[in-house]
Scaffold this active site. Structure first.
Site, PDB file in Angstrom:
ATOM      1  N   SER A  56       0.784  -1.250   0.000  1.00 43.55           N
ATOM      2  CA  SER A  56       0.000   0.000   0.000  1.00 43.55           C
ATOM      3  C   SER A  56       0.806   1.286   0.000  1.00 43.55           C
ATOM      4  CB  SER A  56      -0.961   0.010   1.196  1.00 43.55           C
ATOM      5  OG  SER A  56      -2.059  -0.821   0.937  1.00 43.55           O
ATOM      6  N   LYS A  59       0.106   3.863  -2.646  1.00 41.33           N
ATOM      7  CA  LYS A  59      -0.896   4.930  -2.558  1.00 41.33           C
ATOM      8  C   LYS A  59      -0.278   6.327  -2.461  1.00 41.33           C
ATOM      9  CE  LYS A  59      -4.243   1.676  -0.801  1.00 41.33           C
ATOM     10  NZ  LYS A  59      -4.495   0.785   0.324  1.00 41.33           N
ATOM     11  N   SER A 111      -5.776   3.770   4.373  1.00 37.83           N
ATOM     12  CA  SER A 111      -5.302   2.865   3.325  1.00 37.83           C
ATOM     13  C   SER A 111      -6.464   2.213   2.577  1.00 37.83           C
ATOM     14  CB  SER A 111      -4.381   1.786   3.908  1.00 37.83           C
ATOM     15  OG  SER A 111      -3.511   1.269   2.925  1.00 37.83           O
TER      16      SER A 111
END
Length: 365
Positions: A56, A59, A111
């Site tokens: 993640s 991102k 997230s």
């Protein structure tokens, strides 16, 4: 036996007489890097250019593209594809409309994979369109060991980056004021929610007082990934770890090592100076900017500089009469132009004229 005794003696000697400066930090991560923000200098690295899954922390790229799109005040609609994206979520409902800025907060703090897809579809026109933007941005930033398959970081064989590339990305993103504000937020409340989102980055919220932001990541296949930033005494650092079982401690260890061993030192100060050129001609010049660089105490002692002057008969008419270059040994650190003083005289004269006009028209003092 004699070799064994020699090894013991060497061990005791090293314990009793430590080397100057602290040893490089020991990290649990398979890949790691520590970078100084303003210059991009790499202070520590471990397998930093190896391609690896990143989860993640992907991102960060999604967030900065969304922020730079100019659409942060627009309302984005959550599609069926967005709400059924597996993994972490901000629990969007199909057809729900949420401001893009709120989605970016949900992306970075919680997230949210559903938020990532909703952002991608709104900004890129489709998820595939947004992925194209991600890879083009990576090329533009010089992220040569990166390829993005999605906006959220779920595992894919061709979705990868490196610790160094993610450091480059974070360094770029931290130049954006809104990104800095979002990544530094401990909580955020969307108008669409009756509760606040809490940031998952425990370095920021619990563990490390100097932390200024970052992004966490995890999948079972990839392991724990983390990008974080910290600032202390004017030194701003970026840390990245991939596949790190003890990532919180890894980052704190790298930050403390960096803060203990490096200080931002001024290489040049803005201001006037005289420069001797051919035929012993002295041309008044000035340095237009102050340059600072992260250096250890030992490096400060070996720092040197050299002036390179334009060599021609019309040097007095040149705007730039040379440059100052700074070195550590044979390695060039930085350089700055030496400007002709007549440029400064022109700027001063122009400023005086503008102030005179304003004084006569609106009474400026």
């Amino acid at each position: 036996m004699r070799l064994f005794l020699l090894l013991i003696i060497l061990l005791l000697f090293n314990l009793g007489f430590p080397t100057i400066g602290q040893a490089a930090p020991s990290v649990s991560a398979n890949n790691a890097i520590l970078i100084e923000q303003s210059t991009g200098r790499v202070l520590f690295e471990k397998n930093a250019n190896d391609q690896a899954s990143i989860a993640s922390i992907t991102k960060i790229m999604t967030a900065i593209i969304a922020i730079e799109s100019g659409k942060m005040e627009e309302m984005a609609e959550a599609s069926r594809e967005a709400i059924y994206t597996e993994g972490s979520s901000i629990y969007l409902e199909q057809g729900e409309r949420m401001k893009l800025e709120d989605l970016v907060y949900g992306l970075m703090l919680r997230s949210g994979n559903d938020a990532a897809v909703a952002i991608a579809e709104h900004v890129g026109g489709s998820e595939d369109g947004f992925i194209f933007l991600m890879n083009e941005k990576a090329k533009w930033l010089g992220m040569t060991n990166s390829h993005f398959d999605n906006p959220h970081g779920l595992d894919s064989d061709t979705h990868y980056s490196s610790a160094y590339d993610m450091g480059l990305l974070m360094r770029y993103a931290m130049e954006n004021d809104l990104f800095k504000k979002i990544t530094a937020s401990e909580t955020y409340k969307s108008e669409n929610r009756s509760y606040s989102w809490q940031n998952k980055n425990k370095l920021l919220t619990q563990f490390y007082e100097y932390c200024t932001g970052g992004k966490t990541g995890y999948t079972k296949k990839t392991g724990r990934t983390l990008v974080s930033t910290a600032e202390k005494d004017g030194v701003e650092l970026i840390a990245v770890t991939l596949d790190a079982p003890d990532d919180w401690q890894d980052h704190m260890s790298m930050f403390e090592w960096g803060f203990d061993n490096y200080q931002m030192e001024s290489l040049s100060n803005e201001g006037p100076s005289d420069y001797i050129v051919n035929n012993n001609q002295t041309i008044p010049g000035y340095i237009g900017e102050q340059i600072s660089y992260p250096l250890t105490e030992e490096e400060q002692l070996s720092l040197n500089k050299k002036n390179y002057i334009v060599m021609n008969d019309n040097i007095a008419e040149e705007d730039i009469i040379g440059k100052t270059v700074f070195y550590l040994g044979d390695n060039q650190l930085a350089e700055t132009p030496i400007y002709n003083n007549r440029l400064r005289d022109k700027e001063t004269s122009l400023l005086f004229e503008v102030k005179s006009i304003l004084k006569n028209t609106i009474g400026l003092r």
